[in-house]
Motif scaffolding. Structure first.
Motif, PDB file in Angstrom:
ATOM      1  N   THR A 295      12.753   3.392  -6.839  1.00 10.77           N
ATOM      2  CA  THR A 295      13.030   4.571  -6.016  1.00 10.77           C
ATOM      3  C   THR A 295      12.400   4.409  -4.632  1.00 10.77           C
ATOM      4  O   THR A 295      13.017   4.733  -3.618  1.00 10.77           O
ATOM      5  CB  THR A 295      12.499   5.849  -6.701  1.00 10.77           C
ATOM      6  N   PHE A 296      11.172   3.883  -4.590  1.00  8.08           N
ATOM      7  CA  PHE A 296      10.512   3.637  -3.299  1.00  8.08           C
ATOM      8  C   PHE A 296      11.335   2.674  -2.451  1.00  8.08           C
ATOM      9  O   PHE A 296      11.596   2.928  -1.284  1.00  8.08           O
ATOM     10  CB  PHE A 296       9.099   3.069  -3.508  1.00  8.08           C
ATOM     11  N   TRP A 297      11.757   1.530  -3.036  1.00 12.47           N
ATOM     12  CA  TRP A 297      12.509   0.520  -2.277  1.00 12.47           C
ATOM     13  C   TRP A 297      13.835   1.075  -1.779  1.00 12.47           C
ATOM     14  O   TRP A 297      14.245   0.802  -0.658  1.00 12.47           O
ATOM     15  CB  TRP A 297      12.751  -0.736  -3.113  1.00 12.47           C
ATOM     16  N   LYS A 298      14.503   1.862  -2.614  1.00  7.00           N
ATOM     17  CA  LYS A 298      15.790   2.442  -2.212  1.00  7.00           C
ATOM     18  C   LYS A 298      15.618   3.445  -1.080  1.00  7.00           C
ATOM     19  O   LYS A 298      16.508   3.630  -0.261  1.00  7.00           O
ATOM     20  CB  LYS A 298      16.480   3.105  -3.400  1.00  7.00           C
ATOM     21  N   GLY A 299      14.477   4.104  -1.046  1.00  4.12           N
ATOM     22  CA  GLY A 299      14.221   5.118  -0.032  1.00  4.12           C
ATOM     23  C   GLY A 299      13.593   4.579   1.250  1.00  4.12           C
ATOM     24  O   GLY A 299      13.357   5.330   2.195  1.00  4.12           O
ATOM     25  N   LEU A 300      13.319   3.288   1.283  1.00  2.00           N
ATOM     26  CA  LEU A 300      12.696   2.687   2.459  1.00  2.00           C
ATOM     27  C   LEU A 300      13.706   2.638   3.605  1.00  2.00           C
ATOM     28  O   LEU A 300      14.735   1.982   3.505  1.00  2.00           O
ATOM     29  CB  LEU A 300      12.199   1.284   2.119  1.00  2.00           C
ATOM     30  N   THR A 301      13.419   3.346   4.670  1.00  2.83           N
ATOM     31  CA  THR A 301      14.352   3.440   5.797  1.00  2.83           C
ATOM     32  C   THR A 301      14.013   2.425   6.875  1.00  2.83           C
ATOM     33  O   THR A 301      12.912   1.842   6.886  1.00  2.83           O
ATOM     34  CB  THR A 301      14.306   4.845   6.416  1.00  2.83           C
TER      35      THR A 301
ATOM     36  N   TYR B 122       0.844  -1.199   0.000  1.00  2.00           N
ATOM     37  CA  TYR B 122       0.000   0.000   0.000  1.00  2.00           C
ATOM     38  C   TYR B 122       0.877   1.246   0.000  1.00  2.00           C
ATOM     39  O   TYR B 122       0.620   2.209  -0.724  1.00  2.00           O
ATOM     40  CB  TYR B 122      -0.909   0.043   1.234  1.00  2.00           C
ATOM     41  N   LYS B 123       1.918   1.239   0.831  1.00  2.00           N
ATOM     42  CA  LYS B 123       2.802   2.402   0.909  1.00  2.00           C
ATOM     43  C   LYS B 123       3.558   2.604  -0.402  1.00  2.00           C
ATOM     44  O   LYS B 123       3.746   3.739  -0.846  1.00  2.00           O
ATOM     45  CB  LYS B 123       3.754   2.261   2.092  1.00  2.00           C
ATOM     46  N   ALA B 124       3.967   1.528  -1.034  1.00  2.33           N
ATOM     47  CA  ALA B 124       4.648   1.633  -2.328  1.00  2.33           C
ATOM     48  C   ALA B 124       3.697   2.211  -3.371  1.00  2.33           C
ATOM     49  O   ALA B 124       4.072   3.101  -4.148  1.00  2.33           O
ATOM     50  CB  ALA B 124       5.165   0.270  -2.771  1.00  2.33           C
TER      51      ALA B 124
END
Length: 108
Positions: free
Chosen positions: A34-40, A13-15
């Motif tokens: 980009t989403f996966w790379k930015g997941l903290t 959902y967040k992606a």
């Protein structure tokens, strides 16, 4: 296992929201990367918290069913919940242009 499904659905959902809100010219798969790379780590921990809150009741029912089966008769309700969440995960994954089937995420 139930927690896994809640966590995966929440992450997808967040992606999906991230991709929908991204106004860049990148294609869907690039936005997903980009989403996966930015997941903290912090975002992942919040996701764990949200998933535990969402699944708390069904997870607890499953635990009590194992401890006191004569007092708890919710096994069908829990199976339905897992199937519903799995269907949501598959649908969201396909919205993210991922090729996912229920078997891919561990549906028993």
């Amino acid at each position: 296992m139930t927690f896994k499904f809640f966590y995966l659905r929440s992450t997808f959902y967040k992606a999906l929201n991230s991709i929908d809100n991204d106004t860049s010219d990148e294609c869907g798969q690039s936005k997903l990367k980009t989403f996966w790379k930015g997941l903290t780590i912090l975002a992942s921990m919040k996701n764990i918290h949200d998933s535990l809150e969402e699944g708390k009741i069904s997870i607890l029912k499953g635990v009590w069913k194992k401890f006191i089966p004569t007092l708890m008769d919710y096994s069908e309700e829990i199976k339905t919940s897992v199937k519903e969440v799995t269907a949501d995960v598959v649908e969201i994954a396909r919205g993210l242009e991922l090729e996912v089937e229920p078997d891919d995420i561990g549906l028993p």
